[in-house]
Design an enzyme around this catalytic site. Sequence first.
Site, mmCIF file in Angstrom:
data_model
loop_
_atom_site.group_PDB
_atom_site.id
_atom_site.type_symbol
_atom_site.label_atom_id
_atom_site.label_comp_id
_atom_site.label_asym_id
_atom_site.label_seq_id
_atom_site.Cartn_x
_atom_site.Cartn_y
_atom_site.Cartn_z
ATOM 1 N N ILE A 1 10.322 65.447 26.662
ATOM 2 C CA ILE A 1 10.114 64.711 25.412
ATOM 3 C C ILE A 1 10.922 65.324 24.262
ATOM 4 C CG2 ILE A 1 8.124 66.011 24.493
ATOM 5 C CD1 ILE A 1 6.728 63.275 24.116
ATOM 6 N N ASN B 1 9.791 78.736 33.259
ATOM 7 C CA ASN B 1 9.141 79.698 32.371
ATOM 8 C C ASN B 1 7.786 80.049 32.980
ATOM 9 O OD1 ASN B 1 11.191 79.665 30.389
ATOM 10 N ND2 ASN B 1 10.370 77.769 29.535
ATOM 11 N N HIS C 1 6.446 73.569 36.409
ATOM 12 C CA HIS C 1 7.534 72.620 36.158
ATOM 13 C C HIS C 1 8.845 73.372 36.108
ATOM 14 C CE1 HIS C 1 5.908 74.002 32.288
ATOM 15 N NE2 HIS C 1 7.130 73.887 31.806
ATOM 16 N N HIS D 1 12.593 73.128 34.672
ATOM 17 C CA HIS D 1 13.451 72.422 33.724
ATOM 18 C C HIS D 1 14.824 72.258 34.372
ATOM 19 C CE1 HIS D 1 11.053 73.233 29.911
ATOM 20 N NE2 HIS D 1 10.561 74.185 30.691
HETATM 21 P P1 AMP Z 1 7.456 75.050 28.902
HETATM 22 O O1 AMP Z 1 7.632 75.467 27.451
HETATM 23 O O2 AMP Z 1 8.397 75.730 29.864
HETATM 24 O O3 AMP Z 1 6.012 75.131 29.340
HETATM 25 O O4 AMP Z 1 7.898 73.529 28.967
HETATM 26 C C1 AMP Z 1 7.059 72.476 28.604
HETATM 27 C C2 AMP Z 1 7.956 71.318 28.291
HETATM 28 O O5 AMP Z 1 7.183 70.140 28.301
HETATM 29 C C3 AMP Z 1 8.631 71.391 26.920
HETATM 30 O O6 AMP Z 1 10.051 71.401 27.092
HETATM 31 C C4 AMP Z 1 8.142 70.130 26.213
HETATM 32 O O7 AMP Z 1 9.137 69.537 25.410
HETATM 33 C C5 AMP Z 1 7.742 69.240 27.378
HETATM 34 N N1 AMP Z 1 6.749 68.238 27.085
HETATM 35 C C6 AMP Z 1 5.588 68.395 26.380
HETATM 36 N N2 AMP Z 1 4.903 67.241 26.368
HETATM 37 C C7 AMP Z 1 5.632 66.339 27.083
HETATM 38 C C8 AMP Z 1 5.443 64.972 27.424
HETATM 39 N N3 AMP Z 1 4.354 64.262 27.046
HETATM 40 N N4 AMP Z 1 6.414 64.355 28.155
HETATM 41 C C9 AMP Z 1 7.518 65.042 28.542
HETATM 42 N N5 AMP Z 1 7.738 66.337 28.267
HETATM 43 C C10 AMP Z 1 6.812 66.979 27.535
#
Ligand code: AMP
Length: 115
Positions: A34, A88, A101, A103
């Site tokens: 997002i 992460n 997840h 990236h």
């Molecule tokens: P992390 O900081 O490695 O836990 O990554 C979490 C990621 O999730 C971040 O890059 C956010 O931008 C992404 N994120 C949070 N909410 C959403 C959402 N609703 N849809 C898609 N990505 C999201």
Amino acid sequence: MTAAPDCLFCKIVAGEIPAEVVHESARTLAFRDINPQAPLHVLVVPRDHEPNAAASAEADAAMFAEIATSARAVAAGEGYDDYRLVFNTGAGVGQTVFHTHGHVLAGRPMGWPPG
Ligand code: AMP
Ligand code: ZN
């Protein structure tokens, strides 16, 4: 299928929260971040809830392997041979969603080491 209550990515996997899905496999789902940090920024998540990459690998090694092959498919599908796959692990290095997840980042120069 294991889900955790109040987990954002479990809700995306369940279709309860919308996301722009770009790839699906038996054990994974991939959708656009997002808040993209590169021209390609997609998150590959396992359908089953675990809090981080190592926990997922311990729970189901084949599933963890599928995250890597899904990441390659996502990048290839958008024309990228080269990409970065980042997990992460822990709030101290920036993990904010505690559902595993990867990236998938591509499409701009990438510094090393990462900041
Ligand atoms: P992390 O900081 O490695 O836990 O990554 C979490 C990621 O999730 C971040 O890059 C956010 O931008 C992404 N994120 C949070 N909410 C959403 C959402 N609703 N849809 C898609 N990505 C999201
Ligand atoms: Zn979850």
